[in-house]
Design an enzyme around this catalytic site. Structure first.
Site, PDB file in Angstrom:
ATOM      1  N   TYR A 162       0.830  -1.216   0.000  1.00  9.59           N
ATOM      2  CA  TYR A 162       0.000   0.000   0.000  1.00  9.59           C
ATOM      3  C   TYR A 162       0.862   1.263   0.000  1.00  9.59           C
ATOM      4  O   TYR A 162       0.344   2.375  -0.169  1.00  9.59           O
ATOM      5  CB  TYR A 162      -0.957   0.060   1.201  1.00  9.59           C
ATOM      6  N   ARG A 173     -17.325   9.443   8.186  1.00 10.95           N
ATOM      7  CA  ARG A 173     -17.602   8.039   7.845  1.00 10.95           C
ATOM      8  C   ARG A 173     -16.805   7.080   8.714  1.00 10.95           C
ATOM      9  O   ARG A 173     -17.312   6.013   9.102  1.00 10.95           O
ATOM     10  CB  ARG A 173     -17.272   7.782   6.375  1.00 10.95           C
ATOM     11  N   ILE A 226     -12.818  -4.691   7.989  1.00 12.68           N
ATOM     12  CA  ILE A 226     -11.831  -3.592   7.966  1.00 12.68           C
ATOM     13  C   ILE A 226     -12.217  -2.565   6.898  1.00 12.68           C
ATOM     14  O   ILE A 226     -11.511  -2.399   5.911  1.00 12.68           O
ATOM     15  CB  ILE A 226     -10.401  -4.150   7.743  1.00 12.68           C
ATOM     16  N   LEU A 283     -17.608  -3.502   2.539  1.00  8.28           N
ATOM     17  CA  LEU A 283     -18.777  -2.760   2.029  1.00  8.28           C
ATOM     18  C   LEU A 283     -18.933  -2.982   0.523  1.00  8.28           C
ATOM     19  O   LEU A 283     -19.684  -2.268  -0.146  1.00  8.28           O
ATOM     20  CB  LEU A 283     -18.621  -1.257   2.311  1.00  8.28           C
ATOM     21  N   LYS A 322     -12.709   0.783   4.741  1.00  8.83           N
ATOM     22  CA  LYS A 322     -11.795   1.899   4.481  1.00  8.83           C
ATOM     23  C   LYS A 322     -12.586   3.190   4.294  1.00  8.83           C
ATOM     24  O   LYS A 322     -13.623   3.190   3.614  1.00  8.83           O
ATOM     25  CB  LYS A 322     -10.989   1.609   3.217  1.00  8.83           C
ATOM     26  N   SER A 323     -12.103   4.257   4.900  1.00 10.74           N
ATOM     27  CA  SER A 323     -12.588   5.589   4.570  1.00 10.74           C
ATOM     28  C   SER A 323     -11.529   6.586   4.999  1.00 10.74           C
ATOM     29  O   SER A 323     -10.829   6.363   5.987  1.00 10.74           O
ATOM     30  CB  SER A 323     -13.922   5.893   5.268  1.00 10.74           C
ATOM     31  N   ASN A 377     -18.681   4.284  10.873  1.00  6.05           N
ATOM     32  CA  ASN A 377     -18.428   2.860  10.650  1.00  6.05           C
ATOM     33  C   ASN A 377     -18.084   2.092  11.915  1.00  6.05           C
ATOM     34  O   ASN A 377     -18.055   0.857  11.896  1.00  6.05           O
ATOM     35  CB  ASN A 377     -17.307   2.674   9.617  1.00  6.05           C
TER      36      ASN A 377
END
Ligand code: NAD
Length: 282
Positions: free
Chosen positions: A46, A229, A221, A183, A223-224, A233
């Site tokens: 990443y 958010r 897990i 999601l 992501k945002s 979450n």
């Protein structure tokens, strides 16, 4: 917290930081930890381990960090070196969970790679070891060859792709399922059935889907990079899904629901082959 087969435990909800730029990763990690997150999921691939590590150094609360080995670093010696580099970028001596990112079966290296993870755990450099994107045959092979069962298998899992068969195998081995793209990369949030449940519960669609993961016992897990958010979450308490809700979501599973690559074909060699094929067409 979810108990692992090595006696340790992990939070059932974490923040995924794929596609979060290294430069903004420290602030995102700090605000997530302030919002109550205790698990951060990154990977060497990443490109943000350094930023994540910087954020974690400033965190005032206890946290758990997951990182993953890049495909091109598979192999016993390469793995040992790659782990040192990841730990240095993260600025930690011990990583809570270290995963083989993809099995890359064409490389024929995931068994010796797994032996390296077993050694890292023996040396106390990693608390728990696991895999990601492993299919049933890959899991069976590493267990058969080494006798060591992964604590976790992190796989694509969301309402449109529920991985029922693989989850049964995880149950048999005592492997905890971690859901990546929980999601469905946002696709699950516009599904009319999810919207209807959200409306009835007075919750957001993301909260419904994440609550579904928690009630199924998977670690999610999401992501945002958006603070509102990120907070939304993790605000998953004070409501429950009914068995009818579970039945409705269960029917959203589709044979073609996979978003990401097929782990049986994905990896460095597969990529080189695809590029060569593409070039030969030019
Ligand atoms: P995801 O399912 O978490 O969806 C992320 C998308 O949903 C983003 O566009 C985000 O803006 C949106 N979103 C998040 N919360 C929302 C909310 N409350 N309301 C509306 N939209 C919202 O998908 P992902 O990022 O692919 O996966 C999450 C994490 O899983 C990654 O960050 C990474 O850590 C991990 N992952 C692992 C692998 C692997 O091979 N092991 C592969 C992909 C992802």
């Amino acid at each position: 917290m979810v108990l692992l087969n090595d006696g340790r435990a992990l939070p059932q909800l974490g923040l995924g930081v794929w596609q979060i730029d290294n430069a903004i990763a420290p602030d995102i990690v700090i605000s997530a930890i302030d919002a109550g997150y205790r698990l951060i999921d990154t990977a060497a691939g990443y490109g943000n381990e350094n930023g994540v590590g910087t954020g974690l150094r400033r965190a005032r609360n206890k946290f758990y960090i997951t990182t993953k080995l890049r495909n091109e670093d598979q192999g016993y010696d390469r793995t040992m070196r790659a782990f040192d580099a990841s730990a240095a970028r993260l600025q930690v001596d011990v990583v809570d969970l270290y995963l083989i990112h993809w099995p890359c079966p064409q490389q024929r290296a995931y068994i010796e790679t797994w032996r390296a993870l077993v050694e890292l755990q023996k040396q106390g450099r990693v608390r728990s070891i696991g895999v990601s994107n492993f299919m049933a045959d890959h899991l069976e092979r590493i267990v058969y060859e080494t006798g060591v069962v992964p604590a976790v298998n992190q796989v694509e899992l969301h309402p449109a792709f529920q991985q029922r068969a693989l989850r049964k195998i995880h149950e048999r081995y005592g492997i905890v399922t971690q859901a990546w793209s929980p999601l469905g990369q946002g696709a699950a949030l516009t599904n009319p059935r999810i919207l209807a449940i959200a409306e009835r519960c007075g919750r957001s669609p993301a909260q419904i889907v994440l609550r579904w993961h928690l009630e199924n016992g998977t670690i999610a897990i999401p992501k945002s990079a958006n603070a509102a958010r990120v907070a939304e979450n993790i605000d998953l308490f004070g409501f429950e899904l009914t068995s009818d809700d579970h039945a409705v979501i269960s029917r959203l599973d589709r044979p073609d629901g996979r978003i990401g690559p097929d782990p049986a074909a994905y990896g460095r060699i597969g990529l080189i082959r695809r590029m060569t094929r593409r070039l030969s067409r030019i």
